[in-house]
Structures are given as C-alpha cells and as structure tokens.
Scaffold this motif. Sequence first.
Motif, PDB file in Angstrom:
ATOM      1  N   TRP A 115       9.477  -0.927   0.669  1.00 43.37           N
ATOM      2  CA  TRP A 115       8.380  -1.881   0.459  1.00 43.37           C
ATOM      3  C   TRP A 115       8.522  -3.074   1.407  1.00 43.37           C
ATOM      4  O   TRP A 115       7.565  -3.499   2.043  1.00 43.37           O
TER       5      TRP A 115
ATOM      6  N   ARG B 147       7.531  -2.016   4.707  1.00 40.73           N
ATOM      7  CA  ARG B 147       6.140  -1.555   4.743  1.00 40.73           C
ATOM      8  C   ARG B 147       6.008  -0.115   5.240  1.00 40.73           C
ATOM      9  O   ARG B 147       5.100   0.233   5.993  1.00 40.73           O
ATOM     10  N   LEU B 148       6.942   0.722   4.769  1.00 38.59           N
ATOM     11  CA  LEU B 148       6.909   2.128   5.167  1.00 38.59           C
ATOM     12  C   LEU B 148       6.622   3.011   3.953  1.00 38.59           C
ATOM     13  O   LEU B 148       7.177   2.806   2.870  1.00 38.59           O
ATOM     14  N   ASP B 149       5.788   4.003   4.155  1.00 38.53           N
ATOM     15  CA  ASP B 149       5.486   4.984   3.123  1.00 38.53           C
ATOM     16  C   ASP B 149       6.723   5.836   2.865  1.00 38.53           C
ATOM     17  O   ASP B 149       7.249   6.451   3.804  1.00 38.53           O
TER      18      ASP B 149
ATOM     19  N   ARG C  32       6.971   9.426   4.274  1.00 35.65           N
ATOM     20  CA  ARG C  32       6.925   9.721   5.704  1.00 35.65           C
ATOM     21  C   ARG C  32       8.160  10.439   6.197  1.00 35.65           C
ATOM     22  O   ARG C  32       9.280  10.074   5.898  1.00 35.65           O
TER      23      ARG C  32
ATOM     24  N   GLN D  35      10.319   0.945  14.017  1.00 33.29           N
ATOM     25  CA  GLN D  35      10.267   1.115  12.570  1.00 33.29           C
ATOM     26  C   GLN D  35      11.648   1.351  11.976  1.00 33.29           C
ATOM     27  O   GLN D  35      11.973   0.843  10.897  1.00 33.29           O
TER      28      GLN D  35
ATOM     29  N   CYS E  79       3.375   0.539  -2.526  1.00 32.49           N
ATOM     30  CA  CYS E  79       2.053  -0.041  -2.353  1.00 32.49           C
ATOM     31  C   CYS E  79       1.277   0.826  -1.356  1.00 32.49           C
ATOM     32  O   CYS E  79       1.613   0.875  -0.172  1.00 32.49           O
ATOM     33  N   ALA E  80       0.263   1.488  -1.860  1.00 33.20           N
ATOM     34  CA  ALA E  80      -0.472   2.427  -1.016  1.00 33.20           C
ATOM     35  C   ALA E  80      -1.284   1.713   0.066  1.00 33.20           C
ATOM     36  O   ALA E  80      -1.700   2.329   1.046  1.00 33.20           O
ATOM     37  N   VAL E  81      -1.477   0.415  -0.087  1.00 31.19           N
ATOM     38  CA  VAL E  81      -2.241  -0.336   0.909  1.00 31.19           C
ATOM     39  C   VAL E  81      -1.351  -0.706   2.094  1.00 31.19           C
ATOM     40  O   VAL E  81      -1.690  -0.463   3.260  1.00 31.19           O
ATOM     41  N   GLU E  82      -0.208  -1.264   1.807  1.00 34.44           N
ATOM     42  CA  GLU E  82       0.634  -1.805   2.878  1.00 34.44           C
ATOM     43  C   GLU E  82       1.652  -0.813   3.426  1.00 34.44           C
ATOM     44  O   GLU E  82       2.070  -0.934   4.584  1.00 34.44           O
ATOM     45  N   GLN E  83       2.102   0.096   2.602  1.00 34.89           N
ATOM     46  CA  GLN E  83       3.184   0.988   3.050  1.00 34.89           C
ATOM     47  C   GLN E  83       2.593   2.235   3.691  1.00 34.89           C
ATOM     48  O   GLN E  83       2.127   3.140   3.030  1.00 34.89           O
ATOM     49  N   THR E  84       2.661   2.225   4.997  1.00 41.43           N
ATOM     50  CA  THR E  84       2.084   3.329   5.755  1.00 41.43           C
ATOM     51  C   THR E  84       3.131   3.915   6.688  1.00 41.43           C
ATOM     52  O   THR E  84       2.899   4.909   7.327  1.00 41.43           O
TER      53      THR E  84
END
Length: 268
Positions: free
Chosen positions: A190, A193-195, A198, A207, A263-268
């Motif tokens: 979190w 900010r990583l999914d 992934r 990253q 957080c599905a918005v920020e963690q990509t």
Amino acid sequence: MPELPEVESARAVVEAGALGREIADVDDEDTWVCRPHPPGEIRDALVGQVLTAAHRRGKAMWCDTSGAAVLGLHLGMSGRLVVTDAGGEPVEGGDRVRGLSATDPDRDPAWDRFTVRFTDGGVLRLFDKRRLGRVRLDPDLGRLGPDAGEVGVAEFRERMSRGTAPVKARLLDQGVVAGVGNLLADETLWQARLDPRRRVDSLDADQLTALHRALRRATRRAIRRGGVHTGELIGHRRPGDHCPRCGGAMERATVGGRTTWFCAVEQT
DNA sequence: AACAATGTTCAGTC
DNA sequence: GGACTGAACATTGT
C-alpha cells in the motif's frame, strides 16, 4: 501477532531479561511445539547453562547458550514470549503495546507451551494459544533470506524480481526476504502503491526500488512503534472500509494463499 | 456452525 | 529440478 517487529520485541525482552541467568529447569513436554525433540531432550541440553545472546533474522529467533546447544524459538501465528523476574514481574523490553502481565486474565497457563525456569526464580515462557509456535535445538536458518529490515536495495531487487509469482507472494517467501508477514506485506504494498497481484516480472527497477524503501520504512517504523498492528492500514481490513489516503474502496482478494486488502484506486 | 486467523511445511502440478 | 499453488497443521475467536 508475530511478524518481524513482534519477534524483534520478543528478542529484546529476552536480551534484557533472560541472559546470564542459570537455568534450573525446563518444561518441554509439549511434543508438538518441541518436535522433533522427545520430552527432556531440550531440558537436558539447557539445564545448568545460561543464555548468552539473543539473535533474530526475520521471524526466526535463537539464543546462544553457555553449552553446545543453540535454542531456536519461533512464535508461529500467535506465540509470545514472556520473561518474568524473581518476583513474577514481567520484564519490560520491546512489547509496549499489550504486555502480558503475570496477572493478565488473558494469560491462561494452559497456553504456556514451553517454559524455562531460572535458579533465581525468574521464568521465560512461550505463550501460544494456537500452538503453531516452535521450539527446537540448533534450528536450520540456512534457507532464510536476508532480514527485511536490513536487506540492501540491490540484493532486494535481484531476489524479488526472479520468477513470475505475484509480488505479494514473493514478499511473503521467507527464503527471498525474511520477516514479512501478511499484514506487513499489505502495508508495504500500500505504501508503495503496488497491486499485490502484480507479477514480479512486470515491475521495473524504479518500482522495485520504491518497494524496497517502503518495506524498510514499514518494518523499521513497526519495530519502533511496537508491532505491525501500528501500521496505517490496520483497521482498514474489513468489508466497506476505505483507503486512509484517498478514500477509495478497499478491496479484498486472496494472494499467495492469504487474505489481502488493498486500495484498488491507488495500488496499480 | 462455518469460516478466518499476524506462520510454516508438505504434497502436488506445471 | 525449480517455481508455484493449495491444503494441512492445532486451536481460538467471530
């Protein structure tokens, strides 16, 4: 409770309160927690000796003794170490959040799984409701990766990026980096900010560097504050919860076999 | 009652 | 053989 920060607290308690005291007796009768040692084997190796040092790597902890034995202690999923002095008072050390005092009603003696009694009346005990903790002589530490709070960025990147597993599964692999548990992994991802889902082979060098920094920050912060449950994401792991940063909906998934919140918005 | 739980390990499957 | 996944482990709490 125990992830790396809790184990470090436990190690500090042992260091502060249990070193240099002669061992009078040991209760190693729990053959599950003490496997593969038969009852008495650990006792025989420890009685008459003193603990001389308390070490830790990741979630593994071990004590050197004045004899030939090394005492390995693993807290498992729910284990805690309690050290009391001659008067039965708990030794303060690292566990600032919820010390298990001798009078704590939560401290049912039935959950004492391993006990070391010192000649001066003090006691070191492994208290573990779920019984997934482990005590053994001469533990094998050879398969553990470098400690999550100490690993350097180059080595971290190299170890993390190998293979194709989801990044969270890789963080949880104790052979890659030692000490990251389910909560610390979620907190770290979190922060970075990583999914969590992934694949590691999709992460670029920047990253991985950010992940390394997030891991060390989260780990050291949790040690400082006394446990992983002091992380910012704790308390946001229930249905309907929101990201404490952006307010987006928290999402639940299973990654690396563990319940995962992100957080599905920020963690990509 | 059924399910999840902050961890590790072992049996399978690619 | 290596990498990866899912169940099992023992027990408690929700």
